[in-house]
Design an enzyme around this catalytic site. Structure first.
Site, PDB file in Angstrom:
ATOM      1  N   LYS A 103     -69.010  -7.130  72.074  1.00 19.00           N
ATOM      2  CA  LYS A 103     -68.641  -7.216  73.494  1.00 19.00           C
ATOM      3  C   LYS A 103     -67.306  -6.520  73.706  1.00 19.00           C
ATOM      4  O   LYS A 103     -66.504  -6.399  72.784  1.00 19.00           O
ATOM      5  CB  LYS A 103     -68.533  -8.680  73.926  1.00 19.00           C
ATOM      6  CG  LYS A 103     -69.863  -9.403  73.866  1.00 19.00           C
ATOM      7  CD  LYS A 103     -69.745 -10.820  74.327  1.00 19.00           C
ATOM      8  CE  LYS A 103     -71.127 -11.466  74.244  1.00 19.00           C
ATOM      9  NZ  LYS A 103     -71.093 -12.884  74.421  1.00 19.00           N
ATOM     10  N   ASN A 136     -58.988   6.887  58.722  1.00 15.86           N
ATOM     11  CA  ASN A 136     -58.853   6.708  57.283  1.00 15.86           C
ATOM     12  C   ASN A 136     -60.198   6.925  56.570  1.00 15.86           C
ATOM     13  O   ASN A 136     -61.212   7.188  57.210  1.00 15.86           O
ATOM     14  CB  ASN A 136     -58.267   5.315  57.003  1.00 15.86           C
ATOM     15  CG  ASN A 136     -57.337   5.303  55.807  1.00 15.86           C
ATOM     16  OD1 ASN A 136     -57.593   5.959  54.805  1.00 15.86           O
ATOM     17  ND2 ASN A 136     -56.262   4.546  55.920  1.00 15.86           N
ATOM     18  N   HIS A 148     -81.585  -0.321  67.821  1.00 16.11           N
ATOM     19  CA  HIS A 148     -83.026  -0.366  68.102  1.00 16.11           C
ATOM     20  C   HIS A 148     -83.344  -1.607  68.927  1.00 16.11           C
ATOM     21  O   HIS A 148     -82.661  -2.624  68.818  1.00 16.11           O
ATOM     22  CB  HIS A 148     -83.821  -0.382  66.792  1.00 16.11           C
ATOM     23  CG  HIS A 148     -83.523   0.784  65.919  1.00 16.11           C
ATOM     24  ND1 HIS A 148     -84.072   2.030  66.121  1.00 16.11           N
ATOM     25  CD2 HIS A 148     -82.695   0.914  64.853  1.00 16.11           C
ATOM     26  CE1 HIS A 148     -83.608   2.865  65.206  1.00 16.11           C
ATOM     27  NE2 HIS A 148     -82.766   2.205  64.427  1.00 16.11           N
ATOM     28  N   LYS A 161     -55.847 -13.851  70.107  1.00 14.85           N
ATOM     29  CA  LYS A 161     -54.665 -14.055  70.937  1.00 14.85           C
ATOM     30  C   LYS A 161     -54.326 -12.776  71.677  1.00 14.85           C
ATOM     31  O   LYS A 161     -54.863 -11.709  71.383  1.00 14.85           O
ATOM     32  CB  LYS A 161     -53.460 -14.520  70.108  1.00 14.85           C
ATOM     33  CG  LYS A 161     -52.937 -13.506  69.115  1.00 14.85           C
ATOM     34  CD  LYS A 161     -51.736 -14.073  68.360  1.00 14.85           C
ATOM     35  CE  LYS A 161     -51.115 -13.050  67.459  1.00 14.85           C
ATOM     36  NZ  LYS A 161     -49.894 -13.549  66.833  1.00 14.85           N
TER      37      LYS A 161
END
Length: 188
Positions: free
Chosen positions: A168, A89, A119, A185
């Site tokens: 992560k 989009n 950096h 969830k």
């Protein structure tokens, strides 16, 4: 022995590169060449022309099933790979020197940032570029204004909530949200 491999190859392979590197000038030159193509692409309303220009920017095949609502901003392009039936989009930003792979059937909402570059935290090393490949697996949905940071994999069928900052890996079949993103969830 100093690695004299091309700077783009070194970055794509995950090496940190100093802006004092003898090849660092190539980064800006490539970015300006990409920007020239982006200017044309971002002013087009023709889906076929957009795909042709995106193919030129990425140096890879862009399937006819891919839809991009411009503007799209990419700093390099040659390290971005886009699968089939992908929707991107408006107003997305791809910093791809570390590599971005978007697998089939991925949905990317407006203002998403895929940032495979950053950096070092150490101020003495901050004028270097650190990279990490971003992988967005099949059927993932990235919500509006989400940011995906270097080295992150978004799992198959996963959903990244709007506004999330993902630092992560996201497991398959999960929903993540927040800053930093955490699992909300599972998806059944």
């Amino acid at each position: 022995m100093k690695d004299i491999t091309d700077i783009f190859h070194r970055l794509r392979n995950g090496q940190t590169v100093s802006f004092q590197d003898p090849e660092a000038y190539k980064l800006r030159a490539a970015s300006f060449a990409t920007k020239k193509l982006l200017n044309t692409m971002n002013n087009s309303a023709d889906p076929s022309e957009i795909r042709v220009l995106l193919r030129e920017i990425t140096g890879s095949e862009i399937d006819e099933s891919v839809a991009v609502f411009t503007p799209l901003y990419i700093n390099y392009g040659k390290h971005t790979k886009i699968g089939k039936n992908v929707f991107i989009n408006f107003d997305c930003v791809f910093l791809d020197l570390g590599g971005i792979t978007i697998e089939d059937n991925v949905q990317i909402a407006p203002k998403v940032s895929l940032l495979s570059e950053g950096h070092p935290l150490n101020p003495k090393e901050r004028s270097s570029l650190m990279v990490g490949h971003i992988l967005i697996k099949k059927n993932a949905w990235i919500g509006a204004n989400a940011t995906i940071l270097p080295g992150v994999t978004i799992g198959e069928n996963a959903v990244v909530a709007a506004g999330a900052v993902v630092s992560k890996d996201v497991p398959d079949n999960t929903i993540v949200g927040g800053v930093p993103a955490k699992i909300i969830k599972g998806i059944e």
